[in-house]
Scaffold this active site. Sequence first.
Site, PDB file in Angstrom:
ATOM      1  N   PHE A 150       0.813  -1.223   0.000  1.00 55.37           N
ATOM      2  CA  PHE A 150       0.000   0.000   0.000  1.00 55.37           C
ATOM      3  C   PHE A 150       0.841   1.266   0.000  1.00 55.37           C
ATOM      4  CE2 PHE A 150       0.939  -0.082   4.547  1.00 55.37           C
ATOM      5  CZ  PHE A 150       1.041   1.277   4.841  1.00 55.37           C
ATOM      6  N   LYS A 174      -1.209  -6.916  -9.324  1.00 57.90           N
ATOM      7  CA  LYS A 174      -2.142  -7.098  -8.203  1.00 57.90           C
ATOM      8  C   LYS A 174      -1.732  -6.100  -7.130  1.00 57.90           C
ATOM      9  CE  LYS A 174      -2.972  -8.482  -4.576  1.00 57.90           C
ATOM     10  NZ  LYS A 174      -3.329  -7.485  -3.546  1.00 57.90           N
ATOM     11  N   GLU A 177      -4.973  -3.837  -1.839  1.00 58.54           N
ATOM     12  CA  GLU A 177      -6.421  -3.583  -1.789  1.00 58.54           C
ATOM     13  C   GLU A 177      -6.732  -2.322  -0.974  1.00 58.54           C
ATOM     14  OE1 GLU A 177      -4.592  -5.855  -0.446  1.00 58.54           O
ATOM     15  OE2 GLU A 177      -5.495  -6.874   1.278  1.00 58.54           O
ATOM     16  N   SER A 227       5.302  -7.110   3.228  1.00 62.19           N
ATOM     17  CA  SER A 227       5.887  -7.450   4.534  1.00 62.19           C
ATOM     18  C   SER A 227       6.630  -8.801   4.456  1.00 62.19           C
ATOM     19  CB  SER A 227       4.788  -7.481   5.590  1.00 62.19           C
ATOM     20  OG  SER A 227       3.757  -8.330   5.173  1.00 62.19           O
ATOM     21  N   CYS A 282       9.580   1.829   3.501  1.00 69.89           N
ATOM     22  CA  CYS A 282      10.555   0.781   3.800  1.00 69.89           C
ATOM     23  C   CYS A 282      11.963   1.368   3.879  1.00 69.89           C
ATOM     24  CB  CYS A 282      10.496  -0.325   2.767  1.00 69.89           C
ATOM     25  SG  CYS A 282      11.078   0.228   1.182  1.00 69.89           S
ATOM     26  N   GLU A 384       9.564  -4.414  12.792  1.00 69.40           N
ATOM     27  CA  GLU A 384       9.282  -3.204  12.006  1.00 69.40           C
ATOM     28  C   GLU A 384       7.999  -2.584  12.566  1.00 69.40           C
ATOM     29  OE1 GLU A 384       7.807  -3.907   7.980  1.00 69.40           O
ATOM     30  OE2 GLU A 384       8.947  -2.181   7.296  1.00 69.40           O
TER      31      GLU A 384
HETATM   32  P1  NAD Z   1       1.508  -6.614   2.945  1.00 65.56           P
HETATM   33  O1  NAD Z   1       2.517  -7.681   3.030  1.00 65.56           O
HETATM   34  O2  NAD Z   1       0.364  -6.611   3.902  1.00 65.56           O
HETATM   35  O3  NAD Z   1       0.831  -6.618   1.481  1.00 65.56           O
HETATM   36  C1  NAD Z   1       1.614  -6.686   0.312  1.00 65.56           C
HETATM   37  C2  NAD Z   1       0.814  -7.396  -0.771  1.00 65.56           C
HETATM   38  O4  NAD Z   1       0.553  -8.740  -0.359  1.00 65.56           O
HETATM   39  C3  NAD Z   1      -0.543  -6.756  -1.038  1.00 65.56           C
HETATM   40  O5  NAD Z   1      -0.780  -6.724  -2.425  1.00 65.56           O
HETATM   41  C4  NAD Z   1      -1.504  -7.677  -0.322  1.00 65.56           C
HETATM   42  O6  NAD Z   1      -2.786  -7.717  -0.916  1.00 65.56           O
HETATM   43  C5  NAD Z   1      -0.834  -9.021  -0.428  1.00 65.56           C
HETATM   44  N1  NAD Z   1      -1.181  -9.914   0.683  1.00 65.56           N
HETATM   45  C6  NAD Z   1      -1.656  -9.566   1.906  1.00 65.56           C
HETATM   46  N2  NAD Z   1      -1.839 -10.658   2.665  1.00 65.56           N
HETATM   47  C7  NAD Z   1      -1.461 -11.724   1.928  1.00 65.56           C
HETATM   48  C8  NAD Z   1      -1.392 -13.123   2.183  1.00 65.56           C
HETATM   49  N3  NAD Z   1      -1.748 -13.643   3.355  1.00 65.56           N
HETATM   50  N4  NAD Z   1      -0.949 -13.919   1.194  1.00 65.56           N
HETATM   51  C9  NAD Z   1      -0.572 -13.424   0.014  1.00 65.56           C
HETATM   52  N5  NAD Z   1      -0.605 -12.093  -0.271  1.00 65.56           N
HETATM   53  C10 NAD Z   1      -1.042 -11.248   0.659  1.00 65.56           C
HETATM   54  O7  NAD Z   1       2.316  -5.238   2.989  1.00 65.56           O
HETATM   55  P2  NAD Z   1       1.742  -3.764   3.134  1.00 65.56           P
HETATM   56  O8  NAD Z   1       1.235  -3.555   4.514  1.00 65.56           O
HETATM   57  O9  NAD Z   1       0.846  -3.448   2.001  1.00 65.56           O
HETATM   58  O10 NAD Z   1       3.083  -2.912   2.923  1.00 65.56           O
HETATM   59  C11 NAD Z   1       3.973  -2.602   3.956  1.00 65.56           C
HETATM   60  C12 NAD Z   1       5.132  -3.571   4.001  1.00 65.56           C
HETATM   61  O11 NAD Z   1       5.822  -3.571   2.742  1.00 65.56           O
HETATM   62  C13 NAD Z   1       6.175  -3.172   5.035  1.00 65.56           C
HETATM   63  O12 NAD Z   1       6.656  -4.325   5.653  1.00 65.56           O
HETATM   64  C14 NAD Z   1       7.266  -2.504   4.195  1.00 65.56           C
HETATM   65  O13 NAD Z   1       8.544  -2.502   4.778  1.00 65.56           O
HETATM   66  C15 NAD Z   1       7.221  -3.354   2.979  1.00 65.56           C
HETATM   67  N6  NAD Z   1       7.821  -2.665   1.845  1.00 65.56           N
HETATM   68  C16 NAD Z   1       9.043  -3.112   1.409  1.00 65.56           C
HETATM   69  C17 NAD Z   1       9.667  -2.488   0.358  1.00 65.56           C
HETATM   70  C18 NAD Z   1      10.987  -2.976  -0.141  1.00 65.56           C
HETATM   71  O14 NAD Z   1      11.323  -2.691  -1.284  1.00 65.56           O
HETATM   72  N7  NAD Z   1      11.760  -3.712   0.637  1.00 65.56           N
HETATM   73  C19 NAD Z   1       9.055  -1.386  -0.257  1.00 65.56           C
HETATM   74  C20 NAD Z   1       7.809  -0.956   0.216  1.00 65.56           C
HETATM   75  C21 NAD Z   1       7.197  -1.612   1.271  1.00 65.56           C
END
Ligand code: NAD
Length: 499
Positions: A150, A174, A177, A227, A282, A384
């Site tokens: 997000f 994808k 959401e 994450s 991040c 985090e």
């Molecule tokens: P998230 O892991 O909740 O969601 C990421 C994606 O995974 C979304 O598209 C989501 O719909 C999907 N998802 C959610 N639950 C899932 C499941 N159980 N199984 C499969 N897919 C699923 O992450 P977020 O809260 O949207 O974003 C924040 C996180 O992203 C933080 O941990 C941040 O550090 C990380 N991030 C990392 C980078 C990087 O390049 N290292 C960059 C930006 C964000």
Amino acid sequence: MPRKLTHFVNGKSCAGQSGRFSDVFDPNTGAVQAQTPLASVDDVAKAVASAKAAFPAWAALNPQRRARVMFRFKALLEEHMDELAALLSREHGKVVADSRGDVQRGMEVIEFACGIPHLQKGEYTEGAGPGIDVYSLRQPLGVVAGITPFNFPAMIPMWMFGVAIACGNTFVLKPSEKDPSVPLRLAELFMEAGAPAGVLNVINGDKIAVDALLEHEDVKAVSFVGSSDIAHYVSHTGAQNGTRVQAMAGAKNHGIIMPDADMDQVVRDFLGAAFGSAGERCMALPVAVPVGKDTADEFIKRITPEIKKLKVGISTDESAHYGPVVTAAHKARVENYIAMCEKEGGTLLVDGRGLSVPGHEGGFFIGPTLFDNVTADMTSYRDEIFGPVLQVVRAGTLEEAAALPSNHQYGNGVAIFTRNGLAAREFAAKVQVGMVGINVPIPVPVAYHTFGGWKRSAFADTNQHGTEGVRFWTKIKTITQRWPDGSVDDQSFIIPTME
Ligand code: NAD
């Protein structure tokens, strides 16, 4: 009734058939402003089929024509910058100026992708053996997918589809959401730039859509950012299915403050890097590591009053330093970590809980929070937090300070603030972290370099964008050719050696 969002498949919006929806909030007010469909396995299959049908013609297009679509898309991004930034802020909550940065950073990857005719060139060796030439090609993979978080709904999708599509692949995105409207709008603009229908599809959804992409035999590569636990799951599942996967993940970035650092600059840098975008980056800088007691005391003395002056406001308030966090659930999570850090023995110097923005009492706001005397054994340090919380961990020496990011489970970014070039050089060479800033608080590499962390910050062999991105989104083919002139009459049962 909140408005219903859609998917974007084969060049047009489509509702999908799952009947499942998820709420998209306005983080400034707390109200539900829209509902996004959560795709079924069939909805995903339709998007993949659309990308598959578009692939042969797109891959066969010469690279300069693919680049021209990128050029036109870049021009459209500039033209629609204000509209995209406003849309982004409305769902994410970051202030509009910061949303412009989100779009700008993605646009820089599109600029990079405009150079694809040069980037995708192969290699050639004339006369590798008698009458034998060897050359290599970088060919697209086919249908590929991106799953994005997000916190950068413009930049991260463009990291992925910009390079992948320029290389000749067709794409299923994808997005998160939580804020799907910008990715949907990007897909429309990409069509307007001249991309054929089906080259870029957007499918909204949750785990069901992610699993469907990972299990679909026509999806040849998946890039994930999110994450760490989910990144690990995605990389593991992809590997089991034989799908190429890269999965960028969580972070906890440290800023080492040496006694000789320019403290005015350090304070300014930490304010922006720890609290900008409510800490939901991040590459945020949520841990300060001053070296020596005097440095720590001075840092705390100087930054505390500045933190208290920060203005938290709605995302359209131009005087606000940062806006709300993305959801009520995320606000509760961050506030739990503040309570945990206090319980674990951190000294709470500024408490951001309970902040209310007048007229927006339902918004997901958290004030800036500062802890001193945090230690490496605390869970609130190891995890985090992803919120506007700065934790100060005191260190006696540079070695002690440098060991903290090196031993941490995450290894995305790190910064050192010093005037000592030799110390900075040593630190940069030895620290076990993927991206290092020297007097640069948020060392996000430019598009023609490459982005990626180490340890639990990335489960991948190749990084995002730059030439690493081109490698991830292509497969190499090596051709050894000979055009017989009738003079060679060989039959051999030994491995050819080209002597
Ligand atoms: P998230 O892991 O909740 O969601 C990421 C994606 O995974 C979304 O598209 C989501 O719909 C999907 N998802 C959610 N639950 C899932 C499941 N159980 N199984 C499969 N897919 C699923 O992450 P977020 O809260 O949207 O974003 C924040 C996180 O992203 C933080 O941990 C941040 O550090 C990380 N991030 C990392 C980078 C990087 O390049 N290292 C960059 C930006 C964000």
